[in-house]
Write a protein that holds these residues in place. Structure first.
Motif, PDB file in Angstrom:
ATOM      1  N   UNK A 153       0.826  -1.201   0.000  1.00  0.00           N
ATOM      2  CA  UNK A 153       0.000   0.000   0.000  1.00  0.00           C
ATOM      3  C   UNK A 153       0.862   1.253   0.000  1.00  0.00           C
ATOM      4  N   UNK A 154       1.904   1.250   0.846  1.00  0.00           N
ATOM      5  CA  UNK A 154       2.754   2.441   0.904  1.00  0.00           C
ATOM      6  C   UNK A 154       3.566   2.603  -0.355  1.00  0.00           C
ATOM      7  N   UNK A 155       3.952   1.464  -0.957  1.00  0.00           N
ATOM      8  CA  UNK A 155       4.646   1.556  -2.225  1.00  0.00           C
ATOM      9  C   UNK A 155       3.758   2.237  -3.255  1.00  0.00           C
ATOM     10  N   UNK A 156       2.447   1.838  -3.244  1.00  0.00           N
ATOM     11  CA  UNK A 156       1.518   2.454  -4.187  1.00  0.00           C
ATOM     12  C   UNK A 156       1.400   3.955  -3.964  1.00  0.00           C
ATOM     13  N   UNK A 157       1.368   4.361  -2.689  1.00  0.00           N
ATOM     14  CA  UNK A 157       1.263   5.800  -2.416  1.00  0.00           C
ATOM     15  C   UNK A 157       2.509   6.526  -2.918  1.00  0.00           C
ATOM     16  N   UNK A 158       3.672   5.946  -2.645  1.00  0.00           N
ATOM     17  CA  UNK A 158       4.905   6.543  -3.144  1.00  0.00           C
ATOM     18  C   UNK A 158       4.872   6.693  -4.650  1.00  0.00           C
TER      19      UNK A 158
END
Lengths: 729, 240, 326
Positions: A280-285
């Motif tokens: 999920x955080x990778x997607x936000x990045x």
């Protein structure tokens, strides 16, 4: 790039082997020795193959990172697969991807090694490879492969394809114990939330594509042709943020986390909590980098920072209040997701206000915290998994004194707990130090965003203490103190008491595949905490390259980051020296003393433990009456004062019998902690849906004929409609 | 070195927040008395080099009324009351204190957006902002006390605090108010408190308690339902 | 460098003496003679000469915890500036390191407390953690305010050369508020009277005392030393804060500086020496005030302690507001 796809192919092929085992060799219905050995052989081949595949992925990650220091080992970083008619799938590896590949593959490898003993030393159907385990391993390899694909994908199609694959395979992995009601419940929640996220994702991508005009689906062409204004881009980013935070377990949308993670097998929980949340955080990045760091105003950063604060605070409170080991770890993931969001939000805020040093510090803090969280969360889940499996319950109120039976696991759990709290000399402190630094610098902003920086610093400080309470409670009541249940009722522990000779040999011989991964993770936590400079240089290089913050002079990094960490290692050295001196003095003081013994033992060790705890005299009396030790502090009592202080935020349901007579024979007291969002919001939401459902109940009567009737009607209407439309045209 | 104006203002802010956090009625009355004294002296400080005799006299009268007469009246009416401790209010004490802090910050925000140039003899922007923030936050705190407490005495005290805040606001907006106006405000205050005192005595005689939730029960719209929370705790166990 | 090390050692050795000032003050206020000043040293020596008893339930954590606590405090003291002298170690961001080190010490003491399996110690540990959580928030807010004034996160940079007062915009009132708040934190962290009574051993009133119920011998001696050093640390913070105030306000006449530039009476030696005297004087007065507060108040009900800490939070918030834009 060939290495990536080569190893991915290996991983997926390896996943097919378990199917082959079951289909070809058959399930273990009768105890046939030859079938056993053949199955075990194929199992070992499968594991080795999968392990090799994952390991080579790890090498890919390392190569990508080494490239930063201009080793240039791999020049081919983009791949395009052309499927049909102009639809192609693009993949690329850049530094951010290789960092995530490294984390994914390392944690998966550790979980794989752990799962060998975890699955095959269970009591029922212990050594056989039955259908559930086979499918579990198959989907395990699919999961790992799809996570790597997510990180490598450069294209809407490939992204959504691998994201869906990841979601479905993780769902099927969670419901391993599908016979239990709560497992199905948790899995269902997870499935629904995951698909809501995918829906929002598709919606966002579709919007993005429709504004991009010409061009294919790849991210590059989407951005270069994008006709959206800045405000629209911000709204779209918020949409993506919501979609990704459904997967990342951020506060209002975290409801599936504490339901799904406790019911999954331990190594699956480790991968889910440690790695999949990071997707999920990778997607936000990725979306942030895509939609343009420069075109966002400070509102986006402030919003993400605020949501991070809320999520961290609520997650922290629930961590502290829980008495179920695995649920506590799940809420801890919510809390750490909040901390990562705080760091990311601060970074975005800093970029929009033009302060590059703060942005570098916060993004580096976010990335390091992602790595640290992966390490210590999987460490915690794996050690808890062993304990829960061997004692068959997961509530800390029923355990106690387990460190005699699981000494090394206990110490590794302690190291993990200390790392979560953020104690210096372990890896949690490194990330928190960077995040604190960036937040403190954020106070100097003259915008009103300084209020949010102040609030986040205070919340982070408070969180340190709530995780102190939660994890020390969990560790102490599980491992230390007296046992709370009669061990005769737990047959497994009586078998363990035979190997409780506490010799290190028994630890390393039995269940070694369970113990080695735990120890490796604990050692890594210690290592990163003691000499963090290696990792730090890498992370700052990644941040510079990905976020294009190269304009920071290295002088700034030196004063604010590297020099303090050098002093930190020096301080650790001084600490150890002081400890040694004090230990030495104490040893000298106690050297010639004889032991105090009440039982007239013959041996004369000073440190003999043969006296019961004083406990104001309560221990002796209670121990004599019953076999077990029950008048002791429980998990609820430990955290009760703080939970009481924060009452409206944590929903507590207490049931107790009111005392009406003078001489009370017995009464009861029961506390249940319920999740705020789950109770207030989700149940109301579900109530509306059930109203809608009952309103439309009359359409479906359940008989097959009615269904066929409906199908026929709709077909007829469609055909007639097309004719009329055609005639009209 | 010591800025008297800033000191007084911070003391008033502190007293407001302490009022939000305490549960004993006598201490509440003392707090309001001290705050009233400080508020009446404050205009003298702000017009420091030129103090007219009339304003000193007026400040003295105001101090007498706000610091001694009105609290004395309230003390007198409390003596007959059975239970001198406040019950757990609708919003708990800790949260009230935090909300008080939030009020102060909000008031500072508002005051920094407005531009007040015509304040007499306030040397720094800090003092000007702080004065305005004190005034507005005092009004907020008074309203908050009125809304969230059960006992009638505390509601009267909330009204008094609100009056303090309005008076402070008046000091800011005009340099000094015309004397007739000030006397009128004072008289109004005195009469209001007397009436409230009489009503309080009557309530106490009827119900033997000055808990206003009993009034709510009488009107039939549900008694003390706000106290039952999710937790199933009975109210008695939450006495502070 | 050497001078600072010697000074630190002197203060470490003196801290039991300073701790006895509190008891002496309390006794004086009641009309008694009180314990001799060197009492704590005799206690320590007696304890170090004794033997240990361990209970059956404990693990090596119990034995190691006091040592970790003491080492943490000693390491923290190396970061503390004394008077206006810079400390032995300092780096940017050491404030965070210091407070997390103190938390590390506390973690191990709490672990040791629950290790014995006694419910009283569990009770004490729970309260200890709860109150420290509230104290942490106040401390961090104080350091946020310091950061806003000086843009530095080093402990030494706040106190050396009195940067907070002279170079920043702080007037006296915020300093007074912050000192009061720090004093409340001192009472909280060292378990003095409004929060906990260090003299009674009833289970209802104990927080710190109950955690160490099962310790004996040299371990107990180490714990006593640790609590004295911790008291010194917090009192030293307050003295550091108040010190430039007194120099600027010239309440205490500073020893006149002889215009000699070398030798034993040079400016380099005398000026810090006089500041050191002022520092020690304020330190002793902090201890005396602790004694006075202890004699004049009773212990609060446990439910009132959060309000007590919240009141110090309000003070710090007010101080922050007053110095925000100056």
């Amino acid at each position: 790039m060939d290495l990536v796809f080569g190893s991915l192919v290996v991983i997926f092929l390896a996943g097919v082997i378990p199917i082959f085992i079951i289909v070809g060799v058959g399930e273990n219905k009768e105890n046939k020795e030859s079938k056993e050995s053949r199955k075990n052989l194929w199992l070992k081949i499968f594991m080795i193959l999968l392990g090799v595949g994952i390991f080579s992925e790890m090498l890919v990650g390392l190569i990508g990172i080494f490239n930063l220091f201009s080793f240039n080992l791999n020049s081919n970083l983009k791949v395009t697969f052309i499927l049909f008619n102009g639809i192609s799938m693009h993949f690329r590896i850049d530094t951010l991807s290789s960092y995530f590949i490294l984390i994914i593959s390392f944690v998966s490898l550790i979980s794989l090694i752990y799962s060998y003993d975890y699955f095959f030393k269970q009591e029922e159907n212990s050594t056989s490879l039955n259908l559930s385990r086979t499918l579990n391993y198959f989907f395990f390899s699919v999961l790992v492969g799809s996570m790597i694909l997510v990180v490598c994908s450069d294209d809407i199609l490939s992204f959504i394809f691998s994201w869906e694959l990841m979601g479905i395979s993780s769902f099927l992995l969670i419901i391993y114990h599908h016979q239990k009601e709560e497992t199905r419940h948790g899995g269902l929640y997870y499935f629904i939330f995951s698909h809501i996220g995918v829906t929002l994702l598709i919606f966002g991508f579709a919007t993005l594509y429709s504004y991009a005009g010409a061009g294919d689906f790849s991210f590059n062409s989407l951005i270069s042709n994008c006709k959206l204004s800045n405000a629209m881009k911000e709204c779209l980013f918020i949409l993506f943020f919501v979609a990704f935070s459904l997967k990342g377990g951020v506060f209002p949308l975290h409801v599936w986390l504490p339901l799904a993670h406790p019911v999954a097998p331990a190594h699956i929980s480790a991968i889910l909590s440690g790695v999949m949340i990071k997707m999920g955080f990778y997607g936000i990045f990725r979306m942030y980098l895509l939609l343009g760091p420069e075109s966002f105003s400070s509102k986006v950063g402030s919003l993400i920072l605020f949501i991070g604060i809320v999520s961290a605070l609520m997650g922290g409170l629930y961590t502290m209040a829980q008495n179920n080991l695995k649920k506590m770890l799940a809420y801890c993931s919510v809390e750490n997701a909040g901390i990562i969001l705080i760091a990311m939000g601060m970074g975005m805020l800093a970029i929009s206000l033009g302060n590059k040093l703060v942005a570098a510090l916060s993004f580096a803090g976010a990335l390091i915290h992602i790595l640290n969280h992966a390490l210590f969360k999987s460490l915690l889940f794996l050690s808890v998994g062993e304990i829960v499996q061997k004692t068959h319950n997961d509530s800390i109120d029923k355990m106690g004194g387990l460190i005699k039976y699981f000494p090394y696991t206990g110490v590794c759990f302690l190291i993990g707990a200390l790392a979560v709290i953020g104690v210096p000399f372990l890896n949690g402190f490194i990330g928190e130090f960077l995040i604190y630094n960036s937040l403190f610098r954020g106070i100097s902003f003259n915008n009103f965003s300084f209020i949010i920086s102040v609030l986040s610093i205070l919340i982070l400080a408070f969180l340190g203490m709530t995780s102190f309470m939660g994890f020390i409670k969990a560790f102490s009541f599980t491992f230390l103190g007296e046992s709370r249940v009669t061990f005769s009722s737990l047959s497994s522990l009586s078998s363990l008491s035979s190997l409780s000779s506490l010799s290190s040999l028994s630890f390393f011989k039995n269940d070694r595949y369970m113990h080695y991964p735990i120890m490796i993770l604990a050692l890594l936590c210690l290592l990163i905490g003691i000499c963090p400079l290696l990792i730090l240089k890498t992370i700052f290089a990644i941040v510079d390259k990905s976020f294009k913050l190269q304009s920071i002079a290295s002088g700034d990094y030196y004063t604010y980051v590297f020099l303090p960490f050098r002093y930190l290692s020096l301080a650790l050295g001084i600490f150890i020296v002081i400890m040694m001196i004090i230990l030495f003095i104490r040893h000298k003081l106690l050297k010639n003393k004889s032991s105090n013994h009440f039982d007239n033992h013959v041996d004369n060790h000073v440190d003999d433990h043969n006296v019961p705890t004083w406990d104001c005299g309560y221990e002796m009396t209670i121990k004599e009456k019953k076999d077990n030790f029950q008048a002791c502090y429980s998990g609820n009592s430990f955290s009760f004062s703080m939970v009481d202080f924060l009452r409206p935020l944590i929903l507590l349901r207490e049931n107790y019998g009111l005392i009406k007579e003078f001489f009370v024979s017995n009464t009861r007291y029961q506390v249940e902690i319920r999740d705020l969002v789950e109770v207030k919001i989700i149940s109301k939401f579900l109530k509306w849906i059930s109203y809608l459902k009952s309103a439309g109940q009359w359409i479906e009567k359940g008989s097959t004929q009615m269904h066929i009737f409906y199908i026929a009607i709709s077909l007829f209407l469609t055909v007639v409609g097309f004719f009329i439309w055609g005639i009209h045209k | 070195m010591i800025d008297l104006q800033v000191g007084f203002l911070s003391l008033i802010l502190l007293l407001n927040i302490l009022t939000l956090g305490s549960s004993r009625l006598k201490i509440l009355i003392k707090n309001v008395a001290v705050a009233g004294t400080l508020v009446s002296i404050l205009p003298l400080l702000f017009s420091y080099p030129k103090i007219a005799a009339a304003s000193v006299a007026f400040a003295a009268v105001m101090m007498l009324v706000k610091g001694f007469i009105i609290p004395g009246l309230l003390y007198f009416s409390i003596r007959k009351v059975s239970d001198p401790i406040e019950q757990v209010p609708i919003i708990g004490y800790h949260i009230s204190v935090i909300i008080g802090i939030v009020f102060i910050l909000l008031a500072l925000l508002i005051s920094s957006k407005l531009s007040l140039h015509h304040l007499p003899s306030s040397p720094t922007t800090l003092t000007r902002d702080l004065l305005f923030a004190t005034a507005i936050s005092t009004i907020f705190v008074g309203l908050f006390l009125l809304m969230t407490r059960w006992k009638a005495i505390t509601q009267v005290l909330g009204y008094l605090i609100m009056e303090n805040g309005i008076y402070l606001l008046g000091t800011i907006v005009v340099g000094h108010m015309p004397y007739i106006l000030e006397v009128a405000v004072l008289l109004d205050l005195l009469v209001a408190v007397m009436i409230m005192g009489i009503v309080l005595l009557n309530i106490n005689e009827t119900f033997n308690d000055i808990d206003t939730s009993l009034l709510v029960a009488r009107s039939g719209s549900g008694s003390r339902s706000g106290m039952e929370s999710e937790s199933g705790y009975s109210k008695d166990q939450q006495n502070d | 460098m050497m001078r600072q090390l010697i000074l630190l050692l002197i203060f470490i050795i003196i801290s039991p003496l300073l701790y006895a000032i509190i008891s002496r003050t309390k006794a004086f206020l009641v009309g008694k003679k009180g314990i001799p000043f060197l009492f704590n040293y005799y206690t320590l020596i007696k304890l170090f000469r004794k033997n240990v008893i361990y209970s059956k339930t404990i693990t090596p954590i119990f034995k190691v915890a006091p040592i970790i606590n003491l080492s943490a405090i000693l390491l923290v003291l190396m970061f503390l500036p004394l008077g206006n002298l810079s400390p032995l170690l300092s780096f940017k961001g050491d404030v965070l390191f210091i407070f997390y080190l103190l938390t590390l010490g506390k973690i191990f003491m709490v672990l040791a407390g629950v290790d014995t399996g006694s419910s009283f110690e569990g009770m004490g540990c729970a309260r200890e953690v709860f109150f420290s959580a509230l104290g942490e928030i106040v401390l961090f807010l104080i350091f946020i305010m310091f950061y806003r004034l000086t843009n530095q996160l080093e402990l030494s940079s706040y106190f050396v050369e009195g940067k907070l007062i002279l170079h920043s915009k702080a007037t006296l009132i915020p300093i007074i508020f912050i000192s009061i708040a720090l004093f409340v934190i001192l009472l909280l962290e060292n378990a003095r009277v409004p929060v906990d009574d260090p003299l009674t051993h009833l289970e209802l009133t104990m927080i710190h005392e109950v955690m160490i119920l099962d310790y004996s011998g040299p371990d107990l001696g180490i714990i006593h030393l640790t609590s004295q050093l911790k008291m010194f640390f917090y009192a030293a913070l307050i003295s550091n804060l108040l010190m430039p105030v007194t120099s600027v306000m010239s309440i205490v006449p500073i020893i006149p500086v002889m215009p000699v530039t070398s030798g034993m009476f040079s400016v380099d030696v005398i000026l810090p020496f006089s500041q050191l005297i002022v520092f020690t004087a304020i330190l002793i007065s902090v201890y005396v005030i602790v004694g006075v507060v202890e004699s004049s108040m009773g212990r609060y009900q446990l439910k009132r302690v959060p309000k007590f800490v919240l009141s110090s939070l309000v003070l710090v918030v007010l101080a922050t507001i007053l110095t925000w834009r100056g």
